[in-house]
Design a protein around this motif. Structure first.
Motif, short mmCIF file in Angstrom:
data_model
loop_
_atom_site.label_atom_id
_atom_site.label_comp_id
_atom_site.label_asym_id
_atom_site.label_seq_id
_atom_site.Cartn_x
_atom_site.Cartn_y
_atom_site.Cartn_z
N GLU A 192 0.84 -1.21 0.00
CA GLU A 192 0.00 0.00 0.00
C GLU A 192 0.88 1.26 0.00
N PHE A 193 0.30 2.35 -0.47
CA PHE A 193 0.99 3.63 -0.38
C PHE A 193 1.25 3.93 1.09
N SER A 194 2.36 4.63 1.34
CA SER A 194 2.70 4.88 2.73
C SER A 194 3.26 6.28 2.89
N GLN A 195 4.12 6.47 3.91
CA GLN A 195 4.59 7.83 4.14
C GLN A 195 6.03 8.00 3.67
N VAL A 196 6.25 9.01 2.83
CA VAL A 196 7.57 9.23 2.26
C VAL A 196 8.52 9.72 3.35
N ASN A 197 9.72 9.12 3.40
CA ASN A 197 10.63 9.43 4.49
C ASN A 197 11.85 10.26 4.06
N ASN A 198 11.77 10.85 2.87
CA ASN A 198 12.89 11.66 2.39
C ASN A 198 12.34 13.03 1.98
N PRO A 199 12.82 14.14 2.62
CA PRO A 199 12.20 15.45 2.40
C PRO A 199 12.16 15.90 0.94
N LEU A 200 13.25 15.62 0.21
CA LEU A 200 13.29 16.05 -1.19
C LEU A 200 12.27 15.26 -2.03
N ILE A 201 12.31 13.94 -1.84
CA ILE A 201 11.35 13.09 -2.58
C ILE A 201 9.93 13.51 -2.20
N SER A 202 9.73 13.84 -0.92
CA SER A 202 8.40 14.20 -0.44
C SER A 202 7.86 15.44 -1.19
N ARG A 203 8.75 16.45 -1.39
CA ARG A 203 8.33 17.66 -2.13
C ARG A 203 7.94 17.32 -3.57
N LEU A 204 8.80 16.52 -4.21
CA LEU A 204 8.54 16.15 -5.60
C LEU A 204 7.26 15.31 -5.71
N TYR A 205 7.10 14.43 -4.75
CA TYR A 205 5.95 13.52 -4.73
C TYR A 205 4.65 14.31 -4.57
N ASP A 206 4.68 15.31 -3.67
CA ASP A 206 3.50 16.17 -3.48
C ASP A 206 3.13 16.87 -4.78
N LEU A 207 4.15 17.43 -5.40
CA LEU A 207 3.93 18.16 -6.64
C LEU A 207 3.31 17.25 -7.69
N TYR A 208 3.90 16.08 -7.80
CA TYR A 208 3.45 15.12 -8.80
C TYR A 208 2.01 14.68 -8.50
N SER A 209 1.75 14.35 -7.21
CA SER A 209 0.44 13.83 -6.84
C SER A 209 -0.66 14.85 -7.08
N PHE A 210 -0.42 16.08 -6.63
CA PHE A 210 -1.51 17.06 -6.66
C PHE A 210 -1.61 17.78 -8.00
N GLN A 211 -0.48 17.92 -8.70
CA GLN A 211 -0.51 18.67 -9.96
C GLN A 211 -0.65 17.77 -11.18
N VAL A 212 0.00 16.61 -11.13
CA VAL A 212 0.06 15.81 -12.36
C VAL A 212 -1.03 14.73 -12.42
N ILE A 213 -1.23 14.03 -11.29
CA ILE A 213 -2.14 12.87 -11.34
C ILE A 213 -3.58 13.23 -11.75
N PRO A 214 -4.19 14.26 -11.17
CA PRO A 214 -5.55 14.57 -11.63
C PRO A 214 -5.59 14.95 -13.11
N VAL A 215 -4.52 15.58 -13.60
CA VAL A 215 -4.49 15.95 -15.03
C VAL A 215 -4.43 14.68 -15.88
N LEU A 216 -3.57 13.74 -15.47
CA LEU A 216 -3.50 12.47 -16.21
C LEU A 216 -4.86 11.76 -16.19
N GLY A 217 -5.51 11.81 -15.01
CA GLY A 217 -6.83 11.19 -14.87
C GLY A 217 -7.82 11.79 -15.85
N GLU A 218 -7.76 13.09 -16.00
CA GLU A 218 -8.69 13.78 -16.89
C GLU A 218 -8.38 13.44 -18.35
N VAL A 219 -7.08 13.48 -18.69
CA VAL A 219 -6.69 13.27 -20.09
C VAL A 219 -6.92 11.82 -20.52
N ILE A 220 -6.52 10.88 -19.68
CA ILE A 220 -6.60 9.47 -20.11
C ILE A 220 -7.96 8.85 -19.83
#
Ligand code: SAM
Length: 273
Positions: A192-220
């Protein structure tokens, strides 16, 4: 005790989850590859390595969707079983590897009695899974069952292993059921998805999750909302340690976990004693 960690009402959640997966069933596999950049395949492979099922294993894959875990399981036990049989054949009959390969060309059931039951609440997901099984030649040792993780349509003490991959987030009360259907000594495994334990990855992951995933959902899949819900439900899920405690509270023993990809996902394991 239960794995109840979400705040939405059960009725609201049940309806929402069903709609989400019904609307995405057909595009589910494509979306998984797109959103995880293919990494979900590696995570699922790792789940199998951790499980290391022996021939004869009876597996229940809950929220099994389109069969990714089930197919990996069948491949794994088949290769294990065949390797063992081939070694025995070679030792006993002194055959060459070429001769042994010929013997196995028409092998129908080479699973050594292993079996996997895929259980999912959504018939559209199961339908896609069955089509995939047909197309990829999986027949023996595989069954598809429509059912709710919270009220599994199986007898007590039936399975050696219970897996749930990217499904537990959607389920409120699964603990008693997982425990009930496992044989004593049986193993619970959750990816299962869990909690990211690296601050840099966490920032990138947030950006990707909130900005990219819904857009991919809409497009695909033409479905922004479902993917927004997905991201939100991932964020609400407890941390590795919290989830470990919940599994222990549910009566499992020797509970351990392993974080993968900086904690983006984790595999939790526990035993029914
Ligand atoms: N395990 C598969 C995989 O890893 O590719 C599918 C995961 S998919 C994200 C989640 C699945 O959980 C969907 O197929 C959905 O229908 C199923 N699901 C949701 N709620 C469920 C429930 N209460 N009982 C059984 N399955 C459920």
């Amino acid at each position: 005790t239960h794995f109840g960690f979400e705040t939405v009402s059960e009725e609201e959640k049940g309806g929402k989850v069903y709609q989400v997966f019904e609307s995405v069933a057909k595009k589910y596999d494509v979306m998984n590859d797109m959103m995880s950049l293919g990494i979900h395949r590696v995570w699922k492979d790792l789940l199998l390595w951790k499980m290391h099922p022996l021939p004869g294993t009876q597996l229940l894959d809950v929220a099994g969707g389109t069969g990714d875990i089930a197919f990996r399981f069948l491949n794994y036990v088949q290769s294990q079983h065949q390797r063992k049989q081939k070694r025995q054949l070679r030792a006993q009959q002194n055959l060459s590897w070429e001769e042994i390969a010929k013997e196995y060309q028409n092998e129908e059931d080479s699973l050594g009695g292993s079996r996997v039951v895929v259980c999912d609440i959504n018939k559209e997901m199961l339908k896609v899974g069955k089509q995939k099984a047909l197309a990829q030649g999986y027949r023996a040792g595989l069954a598809w069952v429509l059912g709710d993780a919270e009220e599994l349509p199986f007898d007590d003490d039936k399975f050696d292993i219970y897996t749930i991959a990217f499904g537990i987030r959607n389920v409120t009360h699964i603990d008693q059921e997982a425990h009930r259907v496992l044989k004593p000594g049986g193993r619970f495994l959750c990816l299962e998805f869990s909690q990211v334990n690296n601050p840099l990855i966490s920032r990138l992951y947030d950006l990707y999750s909130f900005q990219v995933i819904p857009v991919l959902g809409e497009v695909i899949a033409g479905d922004w909302k479902s993917y927004q819900y997905l991201v939100e439900s991932i964020r609400r899920f407890p941390s590795q340690e919290e989830f470990k405690d919940m599994i222990e509270d549910a009566g499992f023993h020797k509970v351990t976990y392993e974080s993968l990809t900086s904690g983006i996902v984790a595999i939790h394991s526990g035993f029914k004693l």
